[in-house]
Design an enzyme around this catalytic site. Sequence first.
Site, PDB file in Angstrom:
ATOM      1  N   TYR A   1      28.560  26.863  98.561  1.00 43.35           N
ATOM      2  CA  TYR A   1      27.763  25.799  97.565  1.00 43.35           C
ATOM      3  C   TYR A   1      28.548  24.553  97.825  1.00 43.35           C
ATOM      4  CZ  TYR A   1      26.923  23.097  93.645  1.00 43.35           C
ATOM      5  OH  TYR A   1      26.663  21.489  92.846  1.00 43.35           O
TER       6      TYR A   1
ATOM      7  N   ASP B   1       9.447  18.496  96.430  1.00 37.75           N
ATOM      8  CA  ASP B   1      10.455  19.264  96.209  1.00 37.75           C
ATOM      9  C   ASP B   1      11.076  18.698  98.225  1.00 37.75           C
ATOM     10  OD1 ASP B   1      11.754  21.326  98.174  1.00 37.75           O
ATOM     11  OD2 ASP B   1       9.693  23.155  97.369  1.00 37.75           O
TER      12      ASP B   1
ATOM     13  N   ASN C   1      19.083  14.166  92.582  1.00 39.20           N
ATOM     14  CA  ASN C   1      20.304  14.376  92.076  1.00 39.20           C
ATOM     15  C   ASN C   1      19.643  16.061  92.076  1.00 39.20           C
ATOM     16  OD1 ASN C   1      21.523  15.336  88.838  1.00 39.20           O
ATOM     17  ND2 ASN C   1      18.919  16.313  88.919  1.00 39.20           N
TER      18      ASN C   1
HETATM   19  N1  LIG Z   1      26.250  21.462  86.541  1.00 38.82           N
HETATM   20  C1  LIG Z   1      27.238  20.916  87.073  1.00 38.82           C
HETATM   21  O1  LIG Z   1      27.986  21.769  86.805  1.00 38.82           O
HETATM   22  C2  LIG Z   1      27.305  20.529  88.261  1.00 38.82           C
HETATM   23  C3  LIG Z   1      28.696  19.866  88.452  1.00 38.82           C
HETATM   24  C4  LIG Z   1      28.558  19.281  89.411  1.00 38.82           C
HETATM   25  C5  LIG Z   1      27.833  18.720  90.499  1.00 38.82           C
HETATM   26  N2  LIG Z   1      25.959  19.200  89.975  1.00 38.82           N
HETATM   27  C6  LIG Z   1      25.102  18.924  90.596  1.00 38.82           C
HETATM   28  O2  LIG Z   1      24.186  18.118  90.062  1.00 38.82           O
HETATM   29  C7  LIG Z   1      23.195  17.936  90.462  1.00 38.82           C
HETATM   30  C8  LIG Z   1      22.353  18.751  89.331  1.00 38.82           C
HETATM   31  O3  LIG Z   1      22.405  19.803  88.545  1.00 38.82           O
HETATM   32  P1  LIG Z   1      22.061  20.384  87.244  1.00 38.82           P
HETATM   33  O4  LIG Z   1      23.238  20.695  86.666  1.00 38.82           O
HETATM   34  O5  LIG Z   1      21.205  18.760  86.220  1.00 38.82           O
HETATM   35  O6  LIG Z   1      21.384  21.416  87.198  1.00 38.82           O
HETATM   36  P2  LIG Z   1      20.051  22.049  86.993  1.00 38.82           P
HETATM   37  O7  LIG Z   1      19.613  21.854  85.988  1.00 38.82           O
HETATM   38  O8  LIG Z   1      19.668  23.578  87.938  1.00 38.82           O
HETATM   39  O9  LIG Z   1      19.155  20.909  87.630  1.00 38.82           O
HETATM   40  C9  LIG Z   1      19.044  21.176  89.463  1.00 38.82           C
HETATM   41  C10 LIG Z   1      17.842  20.808  89.792  1.00 38.82           C
HETATM   42  O10 LIG Z   1      17.238  20.280  90.898  1.00 38.82           O
HETATM   43  C11 LIG Z   1      16.220  20.958  91.078  1.00 38.82           C
HETATM   44  N3  LIG Z   1      15.916  21.596  92.132  1.00 38.82           N
HETATM   45  C12 LIG Z   1      15.726  22.307  92.699  1.00 38.82           C
HETATM   46  N4  LIG Z   1      16.058  22.224  94.180  1.00 38.82           N
HETATM   47  C13 LIG Z   1      14.774  21.692  94.860  1.00 38.82           C
HETATM   48  C14 LIG Z   1      14.075  21.374  95.518  1.00 38.82           C
HETATM   49  N5  LIG Z   1      13.394  21.814  96.959  1.00 38.82           N
HETATM   50  N6  LIG Z   1      13.083  19.973  95.508  1.00 38.82           N
HETATM   51  C15 LIG Z   1      13.583  19.419  94.612  1.00 38.82           C
HETATM   52  N7  LIG Z   1      14.353  19.762  93.432  1.00 38.82           N
HETATM   53  C16 LIG Z   1      15.017  20.725  93.503  1.00 38.82           C
HETATM   54  C17 LIG Z   1      15.676  21.489  90.491  1.00 38.82           C
HETATM   55  O11 LIG Z   1      14.618  21.826  90.187  1.00 38.82           O
HETATM   56  P3  LIG Z   1      13.592  23.104  89.630  1.00 38.82           P
HETATM   57  O12 LIG Z   1      13.718  23.372  88.184  1.00 38.82           O
HETATM   58  O13 LIG Z   1      12.186  23.366  90.161  1.00 38.82           O
HETATM   59  O14 LIG Z   1      14.064  24.283  90.120  1.00 38.82           O
HETATM   60  C18 LIG Z   1      16.457  20.787  88.596  1.00 38.82           C
HETATM   61  O15 LIG Z   1      15.750  20.068  88.337  1.00 38.82           O
HETATM   62  C19 LIG Z   1      22.956  18.864  91.190  1.00 38.82           C
HETATM   63  O16 LIG Z   1      22.902  18.191  92.854  1.00 38.82           O
HETATM   64  C20 LIG Z   1      24.116  19.774  91.476  1.00 38.82           C
HETATM   65  O17 LIG Z   1      25.336  20.531  91.983  1.00 38.82           O
HETATM   66  C21 LIG Z   1      26.589  19.853  88.860  1.00 38.82           C
END
Ligand SMILES: NC(=O)c1ccc[n+]([C@@H]2O[C@H](COP(=O)([O-])OP(=O)(O)OC[C@H]3O[C@@H](n4cnc5c(N)ncnc54)[C@H](OP(=O)(O)O)[C@@H]3O)[C@@H](O)[C@H]2O)c1
Length: 261
Positions: free
Chosen positions: A149, A60, A83
């Site tokens: 965000y 975490d 990530n």
């Molecule tokens: N999807 C998009 O459109 C997009 C666009 C630009 C950037 N991003 C960035 O890409 C990255 C991955 O996002 P995603 O799209 O794959 O979304 P996602 O499926 O919601 O994945 C986010 C991940 O972050 C983890 N997380 C959240 N809080 C945490 C903590 N305190 N400690 C450790 N892990 C934690 C979550 O784990 P839990 O399952 O435990 O919550 C999950 O594994 C993020 O940084 C996001 O901001 C996403």
Amino acid sequence: MEIQEKKILVTGANGGIGTALVKALLDKGAAKVYAAARSTEAVAGRVSGGAGRVVAVRLDITDEDSVAAAAEQCGDSDLVINNAGVNRCVGLLAPDGMAAARREMAVNFFGTLAVCRAFAPMMAARGSGVIANVCSIIGMVNLPVNGTYCASKAAVHSLIQGLRAELAPKGVRVVGIYPGPVDTRMTAGQEMPKATPEQVAAAIVAGLEGDAEEIFPDPMSQEVHQGLLKDPKQVEREFAQMIPAAATEGPAKSGGGSGKV
Ligand SMILES: NC(=O)c1ccc[n+]([C@@H]2O[C@H](COP(=O)([O-])OP(=O)(O)OC[C@H]3O[C@@H](n4cnc5c(N)ncnc54)[C@H](OP(=O)(O)O)[C@@H]3O)[C@@H](O)[C@H]2O)c1
């Protein structure tokens, strides 16, 4: 950098982009991938098939003890991909805007910073290594419907620049990754063009292999980045139009709103 034979930590490895990154790195011949998540059970189910090269790590990033334990366990990482992230999908003036801003800063900025601070000294001592932080294209321009965000991701963008300067003399590279909309849990229920996590992961890995300093891994992020290079005020004005009244006047939202990136 070569991915082949490298040891790599991926945080948020049970999420959309994280899971796809683990697979892409294994496909490129990584020696070991530390797949870190708050729940290792959640990772185990997703990373089977790694032929002994995947190690599930409990992490975490908002918990100092957890970060220290992960640094101890994964201290030999050649590449750390920060990530993990959260998006509460609210505007800065939304009823729950303060709580959202605090949580997003806690995870996206302070959590990422904590992991960087834990791993950077070990890489610096070895005189090599790469830290790659997943920011967002809306860390470079605010999309008001996700106002809090975006502010947290702007902080991540600044962190990337500062860390790059501090670590360059020590032989450690810092890479910024700036995706546009990706089809993951974070954008569930939104109707807009999205890249797949697999496309984005492949582009990130290609960027890392090509020693890119900044990676724009999908068509939307590439287009917005070009616009920002040309006329940043014009992009800001266009993004300012995307502000539904619900962002500032509606009830508290926990996710699923529009415009999450
Ligand atoms: N999807 C998009 O459109 C997009 C666009 C630009 C950037 N991003 C960035 O890409 C990255 C991955 O996002 P995603 O799209 O794959 O979304 P996602 O499926 O919601 O994945 C986010 C991940 O972050 C983890 N997380 C959240 N809080 C945490 C903590 N305190 N400690 C450790 N892990 C934690 C979550 O784990 P839990 O399952 O435990 O919550 C999950 O594994 C993020 O940084 C996001 O901001 C996403």
